[in-house]
Motif scaffolding. Sequence first.
Motif, mmCIF file in Angstrom:
data_model
loop_
_atom_site.group_PDB
_atom_site.id
_atom_site.type_symbol
_atom_site.label_atom_id
_atom_site.label_comp_id
_atom_site.label_asym_id
_atom_site.label_seq_id
_atom_site.Cartn_x
_atom_site.Cartn_y
_atom_site.Cartn_z
ATOM 1 N N LYS A 238 -4.900 1.642 -9.809
ATOM 2 C CA LYS A 238 -6.165 1.997 -9.132
ATOM 3 C C LYS A 238 -6.390 3.505 -9.130
ATOM 4 C CE LYS A 238 -6.113 -1.990 -6.029
ATOM 5 N NZ LYS A 238 -5.987 -2.434 -4.618
ATOM 6 N N ASP B 153 0.830 -1.211 0.000
ATOM 7 C CA ASP B 153 0.000 0.000 0.000
ATOM 8 C C ASP B 153 0.865 1.261 0.000
ATOM 9 O OD1 ASP B 153 -2.292 -1.520 0.006
ATOM 10 O OD2 ASP B 153 -2.612 -1.386 2.167
ATOM 11 N N TYR C 54 2.533 1.713 -3.507
ATOM 12 C CA TYR C 54 1.611 2.251 -4.525
ATOM 13 C C TYR C 54 1.592 3.774 -4.453
ATOM 14 C CZ TYR C 54 -0.470 -2.505 -4.254
ATOM 15 O OH TYR C 54 -0.694 -3.854 -4.231
ATOM 16 N N ARG D 261 -1.129 -3.656 -10.662
ATOM 17 C CA ARG D 261 -2.559 -3.504 -10.363
ATOM 18 C C ARG D 261 -2.802 -2.418 -9.336
ATOM 19 N NH1 ARG D 261 -3.854 -10.007 -9.876
ATOM 20 N NH2 ARG D 261 -3.873 -10.456 -12.140
ATOM 21 N N GLY D 262 -1.926 -2.339 -8.335
ATOM 22 C CA GLY D 262 -2.094 -1.345 -7.281
ATOM 23 C C GLY D 262 -1.897 0.083 -7.761
ATOM 24 N N THR D 263 -0.919 0.297 -8.638
ATOM 25 C CA THR D 263 -0.675 1.656 -9.145
ATOM 26 C C THR D 263 -1.722 2.068 -10.177
ATOM 27 O OG1 THR D 263 0.877 0.733 -10.776
ATOM 28 C CG2 THR D 263 1.803 1.617 -8.740
#
Length: 362
Positions: A362, A135, A138, A358-360
Amino acid sequence: MSFQMPTYQAPDFSKPAFTGAPCAKSAPAPRDGVAPENYHATSIYPEYFKLGGTWMLAGESRMDCVAVLEPGGGIATKEFRNLRGGDEVILGRTEDGSEGIYVHYDGFSKAGASDGSFAFRTGRSRETAFSKDYDSLYELLKYEREHGFIAWVLGPACSFDADARAAMSGLIENGFANVVMAGNALATHDLEAALLRTALGQDVYTQQPMPNGHYNHIDVINKVRGCGSIPRFIETYGVKDGIVNSCVRNEVPLVLAGSIRDDGPLPEVIGNVYDAQDRMRSYIRQATTVICLATQLHTIATGNMTPSFRVIDGQVRPVFLYCVDISEFVTNKLRDRGSLAVTSIVTNVQDFLVHLWRGTAK
């Protein structure tokens, strides 16, 4: 959650220990590449030197180098091999200010940090939960895309999986990479995957060995050498995907450092180890976040030249260093070599890249 830059707490130089300290001593280098006796070796941390009665911060640092007084009054950090006879080298083996040298270890210490009492699982291992690290990363990358300089150090495992290649390419395409540093193997197997869908002869999606697949990577090296350069190979063979292709298309510098074990190698690989180190160092000097994935020797080399801080527009900010590897030995080795500011994540790098992409996004 939004990224908050840690605030740097400078030393209080009004304290008697600092005001009463002597100025730092220096002596000329006796000849090229040789420091005088009792030279001061630099660290990854902010270092202050008392010169002319004033405490001055060296603008950059690097582990195991020497501090040199510049003619204009600044302080340079030089590798021993780059010393020139007559360079004025700062002397002293203490770091508490008593010789006019102060190393500031805790400028970015967080409130509420551990008080040193016993607790379970304070290390970083395969049992560590890394959700919070993801987290934070990201948000850090989103911040750095606008305000910083992101350097990646990639091992060949990043090119062995189709999803990992696509994720790293996506990160590059979307501005999350300012430089990529690797060796001959990463670039070779990424181009092999782009042309033949294999890496070391195995299908990058199914991992099935292909007939005569052990020829594939050297066939690709031979074709690139025949073209004269990686960009020319990409154009000639219509390469459309991959990490190297994304670097070329987005003009992200790709620094390929050679190794004694290289086959070929690709034309862009830098064969002289000191030339390669200088090229890497030129980008690490700019880097504010460094992410090293699945490459022990390149990671240690990069860690050795990465300081814990950067001075930008007169402000001191941290440099974020990550080491991601499935082997705890590699992550611990980097800490053992002095890169104590590193954040270690013990995981498969293919999974790491996919999660990060995938996290970046969002």
